[in-house]
Design a protein around this motif. Structure first.
Motif, PDB file in Angstrom:
ATOM      1  N   ILE A 150      13.050 -14.999  -3.726  1.00  0.00           N
ATOM      2  CA  ILE A 150      12.551 -16.070  -2.916  1.00  0.00           C
ATOM      3  C   ILE A 150      12.763 -16.815  -1.798  1.00  0.00           C
ATOM      4  O   ILE A 150      11.526 -16.892  -0.870  1.00  0.00           O
ATOM      5  CB  ILE A 150      12.892 -17.130  -4.024  1.00  0.00           C
ATOM      6  N   ALA A 151      13.966 -17.210  -0.809  1.00  0.00           N
ATOM      7  CA  ALA A 151      13.894 -17.017   0.495  1.00  0.00           C
ATOM      8  C   ALA A 151      13.590 -15.702   1.544  1.00  0.00           C
ATOM      9  O   ALA A 151      12.986 -16.173   2.330  1.00  0.00           O
ATOM     10  CB  ALA A 151      15.380 -17.331   0.090  1.00  0.00           C
ATOM     11  N   ASN A 152      13.432 -14.997   0.847  1.00  0.00           N
ATOM     12  CA  ASN A 152      13.559 -13.490   1.949  1.00  0.00           C
ATOM     13  C   ASN A 152      12.238 -13.752   2.123  1.00  0.00           C
ATOM     14  O   ASN A 152      11.546 -12.778   3.181  1.00  0.00           O
ATOM     15  CB  ASN A 152      14.211 -12.392   0.868  1.00  0.00           C
ATOM     16  N   VAL A 153      11.243 -14.239   1.653  1.00  0.00           N
ATOM     17  CA  VAL A 153       9.030 -14.495   2.060  1.00  0.00           C
ATOM     18  C   VAL A 153       9.266 -14.762   3.425  1.00  0.00           C
ATOM     19  O   VAL A 153       8.426 -13.830   3.974  1.00  0.00           O
ATOM     20  CB  VAL A 153       9.237 -15.353   1.108  1.00  0.00           C
ATOM     21  N   ILE A 154      10.624 -15.514   3.992  1.00  0.00           N
ATOM     22  CA  ILE A 154      10.467 -16.161   5.821  1.00  0.00           C
ATOM     23  C   ILE A 154      10.225 -14.884   6.491  1.00  0.00           C
ATOM     24  O   ILE A 154       9.563 -15.061   7.539  1.00  0.00           O
ATOM     25  CB  ILE A 154      11.520 -17.266   5.928  1.00  0.00           C
ATOM     26  N   TRP A 155      10.903 -13.919   6.417  1.00  0.00           N
ATOM     27  CA  TRP A 155      11.471 -12.328   6.927  1.00  0.00           C
ATOM     28  C   TRP A 155       9.882 -10.612   6.231  1.00  0.00           C
ATOM     29  O   TRP A 155      10.252  -9.958   6.731  1.00  0.00           O
ATOM     30  CB  TRP A 155      12.592 -11.615   6.733  1.00  0.00           C
ATOM     31  N   SER A 175       8.865 -11.956  -5.730  1.00  0.00           N
ATOM     32  CA  SER A 175       8.275 -11.925  -4.871  1.00  0.00           C
ATOM     33  C   SER A 175       6.554 -12.411  -4.541  1.00  0.00           C
ATOM     34  O   SER A 175       6.208 -12.795  -3.057  1.00  0.00           O
ATOM     35  CB  SER A 175       9.114 -10.413  -4.125  1.00  0.00           C
ATOM     36  N   MET A 176       6.132 -11.567  -5.670  1.00  0.00           N
ATOM     37  CA  MET A 176       4.702 -11.683  -4.948  1.00  0.00           C
ATOM     38  C   MET A 176       4.635 -13.120  -5.661  1.00  0.00           C
ATOM     39  O   MET A 176       3.641 -13.370  -5.004  1.00  0.00           O
ATOM     40  CB  MET A 176       4.048 -10.854  -6.355  1.00  0.00           C
ATOM     41  N   LEU A 177       4.841 -14.006  -6.667  1.00  0.00           N
ATOM     42  CA  LEU A 177       4.733 -14.959  -6.983  1.00  0.00           C
ATOM     43  C   LEU A 177       4.410 -16.418  -5.816  1.00  0.00           C
ATOM     44  O   LEU A 177       3.460 -16.777  -5.782  1.00  0.00           O
ATOM     45  CB  LEU A 177       5.751 -15.285  -8.232  1.00  0.00           C
ATOM     46  N   THR A 178       6.218 -15.833  -5.138  1.00  0.00           N
ATOM     47  CA  THR A 178       6.672 -16.830  -3.741  1.00  0.00           C
ATOM     48  C   THR A 178       5.566 -16.404  -3.074  1.00  0.00           C
ATOM     49  O   THR A 178       5.310 -17.249  -2.108  1.00  0.00           O
ATOM     50  CB  THR A 178       7.893 -16.363  -2.983  1.00  0.00           C
ATOM     51  N   ILE A 179       5.504 -14.957  -2.293  1.00  0.00           N
ATOM     52  CA  ILE A 179       4.634 -14.599  -1.317  1.00  0.00           C
ATOM     53  C   ILE A 179       3.097 -15.808  -1.387  1.00  0.00           C
ATOM     54  O   ILE A 179       2.562 -16.448  -0.891  1.00  0.00           O
ATOM     55  CB  ILE A 179       3.631 -13.539  -1.320  1.00  0.00           C
ATOM     56  N   LEU A 180       2.531 -15.913  -2.885  1.00  0.00           N
ATOM     57  CA  LEU A 180       1.283 -16.410  -3.337  1.00  0.00           C
ATOM     58  C   LEU A 180       1.622 -18.129  -2.679  1.00  0.00           C
ATOM     59  O   LEU A 180       0.496 -18.157  -1.951  1.00  0.00           O
ATOM     60  CB  LEU A 180       0.653 -16.036  -4.328  1.00  0.00           C
ATOM     61  N   LEU A 181       2.134 -18.507  -4.097  1.00  0.00           N
ATOM     62  CA  LEU A 181       2.971 -19.753  -3.922  1.00  0.00           C
ATOM     63  C   LEU A 181       2.999 -20.077  -2.156  1.00  0.00           C
ATOM     64  O   LEU A 181       2.619 -21.526  -1.065  1.00  0.00           O
ATOM     65  CB  LEU A 181       3.433 -20.073  -4.087  1.00  0.00           C
ATOM     66  N   ALA A 182       3.681 -19.592  -1.201  1.00  0.00           N
ATOM     67  CA  ALA A 182       4.201 -20.020   0.021  1.00  0.00           C
ATOM     68  C   ALA A 182       3.108 -19.701   0.716  1.00  0.00           C
ATOM     69  O   ALA A 182       3.033 -20.575   2.116  1.00  0.00           O
ATOM     70  CB  ALA A 182       5.205 -19.164   0.600  1.00  0.00           C
ATOM     71  N   SER A 183       2.550 -18.902   0.817  1.00  0.00           N
ATOM     72  CA  SER A 183       1.130 -18.916   1.807  1.00  0.00           C
ATOM     73  C   SER A 183       0.287 -19.829   2.022  1.00  0.00           C
ATOM     74  O   SER A 183      -0.390 -19.977   2.797  1.00  0.00           O
ATOM     75  CB  SER A 183       0.763 -16.901   2.012  1.00  0.00           C
ATOM     76  N   SER A 184       0.091 -20.209   0.751  1.00  0.00           N
ATOM     77  CA  SER A 184      -0.638 -21.370   0.361  1.00  0.00           C
ATOM     78  C   SER A 184      -0.382 -22.736   0.810  1.00  0.00           C
ATOM     79  O   SER A 184      -0.858 -23.126   1.575  1.00  0.00           O
ATOM     80  CB  SER A 184      -0.766 -21.517  -1.338  1.00  0.00           C
TER      81      SER A 184
END
Length: 402
Positions: A230-235, A357-366
């Motif tokens: 979840i946290a690794n989305v920032i990298w 990772s996919m769900l996190t990227i979707l939520l985080a980018s929004s």
């Protein structure tokens, strides 16, 4: 025994070479796809859709692969995936201006990668037999070597892609795939009898799932990886690109510089792992704790930093401990999973991490589009900190030995 050891080292080298060319091809391809989408409208959400498309494909591939990876020759699966990737890159060259076709091709490319990734791990484990001294040392050499070439690719990749233009860069990626295929032909692996199974798809998944959750070491490492996924989305490439452009106010070259300095830290981490393999193996759990603590601290500093050179230094300091930790975890997994279930366990782990990772990227980018990308970095730093506290309280993790 000595002759066997030399033979294993030779196989290890033969396997490493195609992984280098495949890594370079993947980096060039990813840069082309992400830059082409981001430069159309500078939207982090749309650029992140490239990563989401990749994640969804890997998710789909992992679900299918769980049934078949332990039933077919792993080298043949690997070579088939390379052939499929080459055909897809050829289509991307022909239909590059069509954004819809681009996303479909990205999906299928990642579907191929979903096969290659767990198969690569299984083949590496097969190559690293007991005669090859120490798994930590071997993994350190393997991953640090790949990081060297990843670093070079990040330093020169963006200027090369822009100089060649996107279509010529795709031709370069195709040539690298051809070289990878040729090098894989040189590898001679010991034949492993693959038992025929009449188990249904769901029975196969169930057996792989049981192999994962009934092994305390594998289950713990998987949960640890999931929490940090979840946290690794920032990298991820799109978030780092957006942070570089909007927060650091730098151009795209610094995106590449940060990626390269991260890999330099990873290289040094890999070299240290190989050099001090026995000590690192002995204190595996403590290494995991120190790594998590370091990443949490440096992420907090990175989140509130606005100086380019400090950002480079922090990327280096994050890459260094993370690589050592990854090598420790990889070695623990290789030793803890039996060969007959290893493929399924790696595929299920990939499925779980990819889904999250996919769900996190979707939520985080929004959220980043609405509230700014820095908020996502704050959330990530909090998660890293909470994971560190969990590790500190876990006797099992602290007592792990690779």
């Amino acid at each position: 025994m000595k002759r066997d050891s030399i033979e294993v080292k030779k196989k290890f080298t033969y396997f490493l070479c195609p992984q280098i060319t495949l890594t370079l091809s993947n980096i060039v391809t990813n840069m082309v796809f992400i830059l082409s989408v981001y430069n159309r409208n500078s939207s982090i959400f749309q650029a992140s859709l490239v990563l989401v498309t990749s994640s969804f494909a890997q998710l789909f591939g992992s679900a299918i692969l769980t049934k078949f990876i332990d039933s077919y020759n792993r080298k043949h699966l690997y070579k088939f995936s390379l052939y499929f990737k080459f055909i897809l890159l050829l289509f991307s060259y022909l239909y590059f201006e069509n954004i819809g076709a681009l996303f479909v091709i990205r999906f299928l490319l990642s579907l191929s990668d979903s096969i290659i990734s767990p198969v690569q791990s299984v083949i590496l484990t097969q190559v690293l037999t007991d005669e090859y001294e120490n798994r930590v040392k071997a993994n350190g050499i393997f991953y640090s070597t790949l990081q060297v070439f990843q670093t070079c690719a990040w330093v020169v990749g963006i200027p090369v892609v822009k100089y060649l233009n996107y279509n010529k860069a795709l031709i370069l990626a195709m040539l690298l795939l051809v070289l990878c295929f040729i090098l894989m032909e040189k590898i001679r692996l010991n034949e492993i009898k693959i038992p025929t199974s009449k188990a249904t798809y769901f029975q196969t998944i169930k057996s792989g799932w049981h192999a994962l959750i009934n092994n305390d070491v594998v289950k713990t490492i998987t949960l640890l990886d999931l929490s940090e996924t979840i946290a690794n989305v920032i990298w991820s490439q799109t978030f780092l690109l957006t942070f570089t452009v909007t927060i650091l106010n730098l151009d795209e070259k610094w995106w590449g510089y940060q990626g390269s300095i991260y890999f330099i830290g990873s290289i040094i981490g890999g070299i240290i792992s190989a050099r001090f393999a026995e000590n690192i193996a002995r204190y595996g759990g403590k290494i995991i704790f120190v790594s998590s603590l370091s990443v949490a601290l440096f992420t907090w500093l990175y989140t509130y930093n606005g100086v380019a050179l400090v950002a480079l230094a922090l990327n280096f300091l994050i890459g260094f401990p993370y690589q050592i930790r990854d090598i420790v975890e990889q070695s623990l997994l290789q030793e803890s999973v039996t060969n007959d279930s290893m493929g399924r366990v790696f595929a299920i782990r990939q499925f779980l991490t990819t889904l999250l990772s996919m769900l996190t990227i979707l939520l985080a980018s929004s959220l980043a589009e609405r509230f700014g990308v820095r908020l996502i970095y704050i959330f990530a730093a909090v998660i890293y900190s909470m994971t560190t506290i969990w590790i500190a309280k876990s006797k099992l993790i602290k007592n792990l030995r690779a």
